[in-house]
Design a protein around this motif. Structure first.
Motif, PDB file in Angstrom:
ATOM      1  N   VAL A  45     -60.037  17.195   6.796  1.00 28.90           N
ATOM      2  CA  VAL A  45     -60.450  17.868   5.665  1.00 28.90           C
ATOM      3  C   VAL A  45     -59.329  17.824   4.306  1.00 28.90           C
ATOM      4  O   VAL A  45     -59.733  18.139   3.243  1.00 28.90           O
ATOM      5  N   ARG A  46     -58.218  17.507   4.734  1.00 33.05           N
ATOM      6  CA  ARG A  46     -56.978  17.291   3.807  1.00 33.05           C
ATOM      7  C   ARG A  46     -56.799  18.439   2.681  1.00 33.05           C
ATOM      8  O   ARG A  46     -56.543  17.996   1.527  1.00 33.05           O
ATOM      9  N   GLN A  47     -57.075  19.623   3.305  1.00 33.93           N
ATOM     10  CA  GLN A  47     -56.612  20.761   2.457  1.00 33.93           C
ATOM     11  C   GLN A  47     -56.447  21.847   3.640  1.00 33.93           C
ATOM     12  O   GLN A  47     -56.856  21.903   4.689  1.00 33.93           O
ATOM     13  N   LEU A  48     -55.628  22.867   3.150  1.00 30.77           N
ATOM     14  CA  LEU A  48     -55.450  24.099   3.790  1.00 30.77           C
ATOM     15  C   LEU A  48     -55.446  25.159   2.819  1.00 30.77           C
ATOM     16  O   LEU A  48     -54.710  25.300   1.827  1.00 30.77           O
ATOM     17  N   ARG A  49     -56.124  26.216   3.221  1.00 25.66           N
ATOM     18  CA  ARG A  49     -56.131  27.581   2.455  1.00 25.66           C
ATOM     19  C   ARG A  49     -55.640  28.816   3.366  1.00 25.66           C
ATOM     20  O   ARG A  49     -56.103  28.882   4.480  1.00 25.66           O
ATOM     21  N   LEU A  50     -54.278  29.539   3.114  1.00 28.14           N
ATOM     22  CA  LEU A  50     -53.956  30.469   3.769  1.00 28.14           C
ATOM     23  C   LEU A  50     -54.069  31.809   2.915  1.00 28.14           C
ATOM     24  O   LEU A  50     -53.948  31.765   1.759  1.00 28.14           O
ATOM     25  N   VAL A  51     -54.272  32.916   3.607  1.00 27.55           N
ATOM     26  CA  VAL A  51     -54.305  34.335   2.894  1.00 27.55           C
ATOM     27  C   VAL A  51     -52.926  34.742   2.772  1.00 27.55           C
ATOM     28  O   VAL A  51     -52.371  34.918   3.812  1.00 27.55           O
ATOM     29  N   VAL A  52     -52.885  35.315   1.770  1.00 29.63           N
ATOM     30  CA  VAL A  52     -51.514  35.895   1.613  1.00 29.63           C
ATOM     31  C   VAL A  52     -51.745  37.421   1.677  1.00 29.63           C
ATOM     32  O   VAL A  52     -52.577  38.075   1.017  1.00 29.63           O
ATOM     33  N   ILE A  53     -51.212  38.028   2.719  1.00 26.41           N
ATOM     34  CA  ILE A  53     -51.194  39.218   3.059  1.00 26.41           C
ATOM     35  C   ILE A  53     -49.954  40.073   3.095  1.00 26.41           C
ATOM     36  O   ILE A  53     -48.957  39.664   3.187  1.00 26.41           O
ATOM     37  N   THR A  54     -50.022  41.297   2.800  1.00 31.73           N
ATOM     38  CA  THR A  54     -48.882  42.214   2.910  1.00 31.73           C
ATOM     39  C   THR A  54     -48.519  42.679   4.248  1.00 31.73           C
ATOM     40  O   THR A  54     -49.567  42.860   4.880  1.00 31.73           O
ATOM     41  N   GLU A  55     -47.223  42.576   4.469  1.00 29.75           N
ATOM     42  CA  GLU A  55     -46.801  42.840   5.919  1.00 29.75           C
ATOM     43  C   GLU A  55     -47.301  44.632   6.299  1.00 29.75           C
ATOM     44  O   GLU A  55     -47.465  44.728   7.507  1.00 29.75           O
ATOM     45  N   ASN A  56     -46.765  45.334   5.203  1.00 33.15           N
ATOM     46  CA  ASN A  56     -46.826  46.785   5.758  1.00 33.15           C
ATOM     47  C   ASN A  56     -48.407  47.250   6.092  1.00 33.15           C
ATOM     48  O   ASN A  56     -48.508  47.915   7.040  1.00 33.15           O
ATOM     49  N   ASP A  57     -49.275  46.518   5.268  1.00 31.57           N
ATOM     50  CA  ASP A  57     -50.587  46.910   5.880  1.00 31.57           C
ATOM     51  C   ASP A  57     -51.746  46.110   5.951  1.00 31.57           C
ATOM     52  O   ASP A  57     -53.060  46.181   5.924  1.00 31.57           O
ATOM     53  N   GLY A  58     -51.417  44.587   5.890  1.00 32.51           N
ATOM     54  CA  GLY A  58     -52.247  43.502   6.202  1.00 32.51           C
ATOM     55  C   GLY A  58     -53.325  43.358   5.080  1.00 32.51           C
ATOM     56  O   GLY A  58     -54.289  42.490   5.252  1.00 32.51           O
ATOM     57  N   ARG A  59     -53.135  43.897   3.848  1.00 36.25           N
ATOM     58  CA  ARG A  59     -54.004  43.643   2.709  1.00 36.25           C
ATOM     59  C   ARG A  59     -53.743  42.293   2.122  1.00 36.25           C
ATOM     60  O   ARG A  59     -53.051  41.683   1.853  1.00 36.25           O
ATOM     61  N   ALA A  60     -54.885  41.721   1.971  1.00 38.64           N
ATOM     62  CA  ALA A  60     -55.000  40.397   1.242  1.00 38.64           C
ATOM     63  C   ALA A  60     -54.933  40.552  -0.429  1.00 38.64           C
ATOM     64  O   ALA A  60     -55.494  41.512  -1.014  1.00 38.64           O
ATOM     65  N   VAL A  61     -53.862  39.856  -0.848  1.00 40.42           N
ATOM     66  CA  VAL A  61     -53.658  39.896  -2.145  1.00 40.42           C
ATOM     67  C   VAL A  61     -53.567  38.456  -2.970  1.00 40.42           C
ATOM     68  O   VAL A  61     -53.532  38.403  -4.120  1.00 40.42           O
ATOM     69  N   GLY A  62     -54.054  37.474  -2.217  1.00 40.81           N
ATOM     70  CA  GLY A  62     -53.915  36.095  -2.802  1.00 40.81           C
ATOM     71  C   GLY A  62     -54.496  34.907  -1.765  1.00 40.81           C
ATOM     72  O   GLY A  62     -54.571  35.140  -0.557  1.00 40.81           O
ATOM     73  N   VAL A  63     -54.485  33.809  -2.327  1.00 42.55           N
ATOM     74  CA  VAL A  63     -54.288  32.557  -1.627  1.00 42.55           C
ATOM     75  C   VAL A  63     -53.325  31.736  -1.820  1.00 42.55           C
ATOM     76  O   VAL A  63     -52.984  31.555  -2.528  1.00 42.55           O
ATOM     77  N   ALA A  64     -52.953  30.776  -0.737  1.00 44.10           N
ATOM     78  CA  ALA A  64     -51.997  29.505  -0.960  1.00 44.10           C
ATOM     79  C   ALA A  64     -52.571  28.446  -0.476  1.00 44.10           C
ATOM     80  O   ALA A  64     -53.205  28.399   0.675  1.00 44.10           O
ATOM     81  N   ASP A  65     -52.747  27.274  -1.468  1.00 46.42           N
ATOM     82  CA  ASP A  65     -53.428  26.257  -0.846  1.00 46.42           C
ATOM     83  C   ASP A  65     -52.823  24.906  -0.908  1.00 46.42           C
ATOM     84  O   ASP A  65     -51.652  24.946  -1.871  1.00 46.42           O
ATOM     85  N   LEU A  66     -52.737  24.002   0.076  1.00 47.92           N
ATOM     86  CA  LEU A  66     -52.502  22.867  -0.062  1.00 47.92           C
ATOM     87  C   LEU A  66     -53.802  21.997  -0.235  1.00 47.92           C
ATOM     88  O   LEU A  66     -54.553  22.050   0.530  1.00 47.92           O
ATOM     89  N   PHE A  67     -53.739  21.052  -1.190  1.00 51.48           N
ATOM     90  CA  PHE A  67     -55.119  20.206  -1.403  1.00 51.48           C
ATOM     91  C   PHE A  67     -54.704  18.793  -1.303  1.00 51.48           C
ATOM     92  O   PHE A  67     -53.652  18.505  -1.816  1.00 51.48           O
ATOM     93  N   ASP A  68     -55.527  18.051  -1.561  1.00 47.15           N
ATOM     94  CA  ASP A  68     -55.448  16.601  -1.959  1.00 47.15           C
ATOM     95  C   ASP A  68     -54.449  15.628  -1.108  1.00 47.15           C
ATOM     96  O   ASP A  68     -53.490  15.265  -1.383  1.00 47.15           O
ATOM     97  N   PHE A  69     -54.159  16.441   0.259  1.00 47.14           N
ATOM     98  CA  PHE A  69     -53.187  15.863   1.097  1.00 47.14           C
ATOM     99  C   PHE A  69     -53.462  14.437   1.255  1.00 47.14           C
ATOM    100  O   PHE A  69     -54.483  13.884   1.503  1.00 47.14           O
ATOM    101  N   ASP A  70     -52.527  13.331   1.198  1.00 48.36           N
ATOM    102  CA  ASP A  70     -52.309  12.069   1.356  1.00 48.36           C
ATOM    103  C   ASP A  70     -51.548  11.625   2.614  1.00 48.36           C
ATOM    104  O   ASP A  70     -50.090  12.035   2.565  1.00 48.36           O
ATOM    105  N   PRO A  71     -52.066  11.217   3.715  1.00 51.94           N
ATOM    106  CA  PRO A  71     -51.368  11.224   4.920  1.00 51.94           C
ATOM    107  C   PRO A  71     -50.586  10.022   5.060  1.00 51.94           C
ATOM    108  O   PRO A  71     -49.482  10.037   5.566  1.00 51.94           O
TER     109      PRO A  71
END
Length: 166
Positions: free
Chosen positions: A53-79
């Motif tokens: 798929v040449r992309q990766l989306r990860l959820v940014v979560i707080t360690e203390n309560d596991g709350r989702a606060v954002g996303v971190a993306d890698l996109f347009d991957f060129d192998p």
């Protein structure tokens, strides 16, 4: 402190809120709201192989309560050249708490150690001072400015190109 984790089906409401925030549309190349159905379909395929798929989306979560606060993306991957674009989006209510900085550091480590990429790059509008400062502070090198690169409601905006060799 934060962690990055894979997307889960339970992230539907979080992604719906994030993707439908008009305040970030200017940096996410979005012009219209995203439906729950489209996001449900996206989540169903989000665990596909990075090399496929040449992309990766990860959820940014707080360690203390596991709350989702954002996303971190890698996109347009060129192998062939082992590079990918990078983007960090933090919920408006969660900004200015260091989450983007931590997420970008973790994403750099993941790109280097797990994905074995050679470089990351980013495109940032000249009016986005927080992101310009973030990339500068985390060792990205400014490699140029694209003239009138981003279309905004107010007109055309220049964009700064950043590069980070892993």
């Amino acid at each position: 402190m934060i962690r990055l984790r894979a997307l889960e089906p339970d992230d539907l409401d979080f992604l719906y809120a994030l993707e439908n925030d008009p305040g970030i549309w200017g940096v996410s190349d979005t012009l219209v709201p995203v439906s729950r159905h489209a996001l449900r379909e996206y989540l169903a395929h989000a665990t596909a192989d990075f090399y496929v798929v040449r992309q990766l989306r990860l959820v940014v979560i707080t360690e203390n309560d596991g709350r989702a606060v954002g996303v971190a993306d890698l996109f347009d991957f060129d192998p062939l050249h082992q590079r990918a674009g990078v983007g960090i989006t933090i919920l408006g209510t969660e900004r200015e708490q260091g989450y983007a900085r931590q997420a970008l550091e973790l994403l750099k480590q993941h790109a280097r150690q797990v994905l074995r990429l050679h470089q990351l790059y980013a495109t940032v509008g000249v009016d986005n001072q927080a992101s310009l400062q973030l990339f500068r502070q985390l060792g990205f090198r400014e490699v140029g400015t694209r003239q009138q690169w981003l279309r905004t409601a107010a007109g055309w905006l220049d964009a700064v190109e950043w590069q980070y060799l892993l």
